[in-house]
Design a protein around this motif. Structure first.
Motif, PDB file in Angstrom:
ATOM      1  N   PRO A   1      12.410   0.627 -12.094  1.00  0.00           N
ATOM      2  CA  PRO A   1      12.571  -0.839 -12.191  1.00  0.00           C
ATOM      3  C   PRO A   1      12.548  -1.381 -13.614  1.00  0.00           C
ATOM      4  CG  PRO A   1      10.383  -0.261 -11.374  1.00  0.00           C
ATOM      5  CD  PRO A   1      11.177   1.003 -11.391  1.00  0.00           C
TER       6      PRO A   1
ATOM      7  N   ARG B   1      19.355  -4.898 -17.841  1.00  0.00           N
ATOM      8  CA  ARG B   1      18.294  -4.192 -17.120  1.00  0.00           C
ATOM      9  C   ARG B   1      18.082  -4.879 -15.790  1.00  0.00           C
ATOM     10  NH1 ARG B   1      12.940  -5.129 -20.745  1.00  0.00           N
ATOM     11  NH2 ARG B   1      12.290  -3.447 -19.355  1.00  0.00           N
ATOM     12  N   ALA B   2      17.167  -4.350 -14.998  1.00  0.00           N
ATOM     13  CA  ALA B   2      17.001  -4.862 -13.640  1.00  0.00           C
ATOM     14  C   ALA B   2      16.693  -6.358 -13.626  1.00  0.00           C
ATOM     15  CB  ALA B   2      15.893  -4.086 -12.928  1.00  0.00           C
TER      16      ALA B   2
ATOM     17  N   ALA C   1      21.867  -0.333  -8.565  1.00  0.00           N
ATOM     18  CA  ALA C   1      20.740  -0.830  -7.779  1.00  0.00           C
ATOM     19  C   ALA C   1      19.864   0.315  -7.284  1.00  0.00           C
ATOM     20  CB  ALA C   1      21.259  -1.649  -6.605  1.00  0.00           C
TER      21      ALA C   1
ATOM     22  N   GLN D   1      19.354  -8.939 -11.658  1.00  0.00           N
ATOM     23  CA  GLN D   1      18.833  -9.122 -10.303  1.00  0.00           C
ATOM     24  C   GLN D   1      19.782  -9.923  -9.427  1.00  0.00           C
ATOM     25  OE1 GLN D   1      14.943 -10.879 -10.244  1.00  0.00           O
ATOM     26  NE2 GLN D   1      14.664 -10.600  -8.038  1.00  0.00           N
TER      27      GLN D   1
ATOM     28  N   PHE E   1      17.768   1.490 -10.295  1.00  0.00           N
ATOM     29  CA  PHE E   1      16.720   0.521 -10.626  1.00  0.00           C
ATOM     30  C   PHE E   1      15.650   0.436  -9.534  1.00  0.00           C
ATOM     31  CE2 PHE E   1      19.553  -2.158 -13.637  1.00  0.00           C
ATOM     32  CZ  PHE E   1      19.195  -1.343 -14.702  1.00  0.00           C
ATOM     33  N   ASN E   2      15.994   0.823  -8.312  1.00  0.00           N
ATOM     34  CA  ASN E   2      15.014   0.849  -7.237  1.00  0.00           C
ATOM     35  C   ASN E   2      13.897   1.838  -7.535  1.00  0.00           C
ATOM     36  OD1 ASN E   2      14.118   2.010  -4.343  1.00  0.00           O
ATOM     37  ND2 ASN E   2      14.829  -0.102  -4.094  1.00  0.00           N
TER      38      ASN E   2
END
Length: 810
Positions: free
Chosen positions: A673, A739-740, A666, A744, A669-670
């Motif tokens: 993204p 992926r993000a 996380a 999610q 990805f922050n």
């Protein structure tokens, strides 16, 4: 007939009621001081790097400030100043300085942005600047003991109370150490820890002011020394307590390193070791303080205490090399954090408590040895405290920066034994000579010979411990150790597994090997972004390890510059000897340049930008490593990418848990993204991951990547990937794991790892015994979808791509 009191008795009597209150005040001061120390260690790792220099700077600066404060206050605090009010002002000053350090320390790295200085000179310069920042609060901390001591007398009872103050301060420090290491920083942040410590300072100051209003002000006039006090100011005691301080801080450095191997070098291990050390100091100081009240010859007792200390150092050395590593304990029988901590606490107590008790007892004994009748108790305590901390500064710096990399931990322990012997001889020889006792002389000679024998027979730390750390008991017999070495920052080992594979170990962890699954991961980290990019000209590799990832760039036909950032100089040199074929002699390539510095600092300060940045740091549970998994670090990396640049980051799925892995992904990805994850499976299950991030949104042209793989200029790349099971680029791309946008929902409860809290190292440290790699990987796979928005592929290769995708994550 009433009894008439002398003036000195009348002045002293009212203050004795408040002696217990002084103990409470000092306990609060000790608690806040250790909270600051643990927070500052974390800050230093962000600025200087996760190196021995950080620990050495922290310990030396802490002791240096205490030394200066203990010397300066008695000289410059007016005698007519109410001591409790002065103490309150000192505490307020510490709180203010502590907050300013927290706000200002992160700005230090920015000083170097323009200069872009790297390497050991830069590390040392950052260390000096950090020391200057930490000096004001630590000077004030050092002033607190002599300030409180002026409320006492230099009688036997007064000296005893001085030692008890020291013990109360240490007891508070134990609580502060555990509070910060196990709660404040784990649950909250460094800001919360700093604020808590500052509020404690404020509380202590408020209580001091209240006591000042209730208690009379005592101006203590110096009285002439009492008859027969010929040994007052006994200078050998100052030398002895200084040597004691040097061995104590040297032992803290050496034993923290060795116990970190045995217990796992987590933030919690550091807190446990420090707490046990402080418990010993506190108990020893309290017992010594009680004993000095009826002691006739404290000078002699101080000397014999130092001789006994040499024996306890030998005891710890024997435990750490010959006994504890072979205890028939499997630390992985339970995944419970609390059972593990109990076991670790018992081993720390068994190994280092005896020596810590004697170091603690040395302080009140030294006070008693030099105390004159009458005189300024503040100056008495200040001088003894200053001598002790001056020795501690020398010990912290010498052992952490010079002696360990020069002579190794075994000889360092021998040096510590000899320091104890010399300290004992300095204190005892004048006393024995004056007494002209054959028995005492014989005992001293006998003990010295025994200590020399103990120093000569300290054993090396087992190679298996350097290699496997806390897994030693479960790994013995499965490999043979080929080489070990101890550097300034890390201990390393090379082993050969029973199947012939060569393994590279750093501080008790396997960091690389020639096993197919490890080689696959190391080559994916370099080849995957290079093939996707197509024409990378420059690459930055964070962490050398065995050099396999760095070596992948030697084969890339377009690469013109390979930059490697590594903290420990021993690592590349040793890897070259055993892995030169696997890393294609990258160190000898004319395009390669190695910087021995903290990667964060290099990335922040270099003006250079790169096409590829790949990071393969040590496990996030190792104290300090979480700085290479933080949001701020990833933002620095993103800023150092050229247009079209790619970053890759390793994420282990073993020896960790779901919450830790989610935090790593996380956080990445922050910042990236549009990033993606590719998996390195083991027997169809989870093992580790490669995260890819781009400087800007992009698509992967599968056809172009495959064409490169099959072209003549990339033949060496294709062979390198073929050796680890990828016979086409499509096979490698088929390991796509999400992926993000896919993950999610899975990442909804993940905690972002930031510089301000470094939450990841606390999460990872609690999951040290977990083996959830298959569960973690399995929980991700339901969210995995074929990424039409990421891959562009022709109809000709689409079926191959879909087949490769379907063969993974089942």
């Amino acid at each position: 007939m009433s009894k008439v009191q002398s003036p000195s008795t009348q002045a002293a009597a009212p203050s004795r009621r408040y002696h217990p209150a002084l103990l409470l005040l000092f306990a609060g001061s000790g608690c806040s001081a250790l909270i600051y120390e643990i927070v500052w260690y974390q800050l230093l790792q962000l600025v200087i790097g996760s190196t021995a220099v950080s620990l050495g700077v922290l310990l030396a600066t802490f002791m240096g400030g205490l030394c200066l404060g203990s010397l300066l206050l008695p000289r410059y605090l007016p005698a007519d100043r109410h001591l409790l009010r002065a103490y309150a002002m000192i505490e307020i000053g510490i709180g203010v300085c502590g907050v300013l350090v927290h706000l200002g320390m992160p700005l230090i790295s920015g000083i170097y942005v323009a200069a872009a200085a790297h390497g050991m000179p830069s590390i040392l310069m950052r260390a000096v600047i950090c020391s200057i920042c930490l000096l004001p609060p630590t000077v004030l901390m050092g002033a607190s003991l002599p300030a409180a001591a002026r409320w006492l007398e230099t009688s036997a009872e007064g000296v005893s109370w001085m030692g008890l103050l020291y013990g109360a301060n240490t007891a508070g420090a134990v609580f502060g150490c555990l509070l910060a290491g196990f709660y404040l920083l784990r649950v909250f942040s460094m800001a919360a820890g700093t604020l808590t410590a500052a509020l404690l300072n404020g509380g202590v100051a408020l209580l001091s002011l209240l006591l000042a209003r209730m208690s009379p002000h005592k101006v203590q006039a110096e009285a002439p020394p009492a008859p027969g006090a010929a040994l007052s100011g006994y200078w050998p005691a100052y030398v002895a307590i200084a040597l004691s301080g040097a061995s104590a801080l040297g032992a803290e450095v050496v034993w923290t390193r060795l116990l970190g191997l045995m217990l796992g070098a987590t933030v919690y291990t550091f807190s446990i070791i420090l707490a046990v050390f402080l418990v010993g100091l506190g108990i020893g100081s309290a017992v010594g303080s009680i004993l000095v009240r009826g002691m006739a010859k404290p000078q002699a007792v101080l000397g014999w205490c130092q001789m006994a200390l040499a024996a306890t150092v030998a005891w710890t050395a024997w435990q750490l090399s010959t006994s504890l590593p072979y205890w028939p304990i499997n630390p992985f029988l339970s995944t419970s954090l609390w059972y593990t901590f109990q076991l670790d606490l018992v081993r720390c107590l068994w190994a280092i408590l005896p020596a810590a008790l004697l170091w603690g007892a040395s302080f009140p004994l030294a006070l008693a040895a030099v105390a004159p009748r009458g005189g300024d108790p503040g100056r008495l305590v200040g001088k003894v405290y200053a001598a002790n901390t001056a020795g501690a500064i020398l010990g912290a710096l010498a052992f952490s920066i010079v002696l360990i990399p020069w002579i190794g931990t075994r000889r360092c322990e021998s040096v510590m034994i000899w320091i104890g012997v010399v300290s004992a001889l300095v204190a005892l020889v004048p006393v024995v000579f004056r007494a002209r006792s054959l028995v005492a002389t014989g005992a001293l000679v006998f003990c010295t010979v025994c200590a020399a024998a103990m120093a000569a027979h300290v054993s090396d730390v087992p190679g298996e411990l350097i290699a496997y750390g806390r897994r030693m008991t479960t790994s013995t017999g499965q490999s043979k150790i080929l080489q070990t070495a101890e550097g300034m920052n890390s201990s390393i080992a090379i082993s050969q597994w029973n199947d012939g594979a060569i393994q590279f170990h750093v501080s008790g962890k396997v960091e690389a090997s020639t096993e197919p699954y490890d080689m696959r991961l190391q080559r994916m980290l370099g080849h995957l972004p290079s093939l996707i990019h197509g024409q990378p000209k420059s690459a930055l590799i964070v962490g050398f390890g065995a050099g396999v990832t760095a070596g992948t760039f030697v084969l890339q036909p377009s690469i013109q510059r390979i930059v490697i950032c590594e903290m420990e100089p021993l690592i590349p040199k040793t890897a070259k000897q055993y892995f030169h074929k696997e890393h294609y002699d990258v160190l000898d390539d004319h395009r390669t340049q190695v910087y021995y510095d903290d990667a964060r600092h290099y990335v922040l300060t270099t003006p250079e930008k790169f096409d590829i940045i790949t990071s393969d740091p040590i496990h996030p549970f190792v104290k300090g490593s979480a700085t290479l998994y933080s949001k701020e670090y990833f933002e620095m990396v993103k800023d150092r990418l050229n247009p079209g640049g790619i970053v890759t980051q390793w994420v282990p799925l073993y020896e960790t848990d779901m919450e830790t892995v989610k935090s790593e992904i996380a956080t990445f990805f922050n910042v990236f993204p549009d990033g993606a994850i590719f998996a390195n499976e083991l027997n169809g299950g989870g093992y580790d991951l490669v995260m890819l991030g781009w400087a800007a949104p992009t698509k992967i042209d599968v056809d172009a990547v495959e064409q490169r793989f099959e072209s003549a200029p990339f033949r060496a790349v294709a062979q390198s990937l073929g050796q680890v099971g990828f016979n086409s680029a499509i096979q490698m791309l088929g390991t796509y794991a999400g992926r993000a946008s896919d993950l999610q929902q899975w990442l909804a409860d993940a905690q972002i790892n930031r510089d301000g809290d470094l939450r990841l190292q606390y999460l990872a440290g609690m999951a040290l015994n977990d083996s959830q790699e298959n569960d973690i990987y399995g929980s991700m796979m339901p969210f995995r979808r074929y990424p039409d928005s990421l891959f562009t592929v022709s109809d000709q290769r689409r079926e191959m791509m879909m087949s490769s995708f379907a063969s993974h994550g089942q």
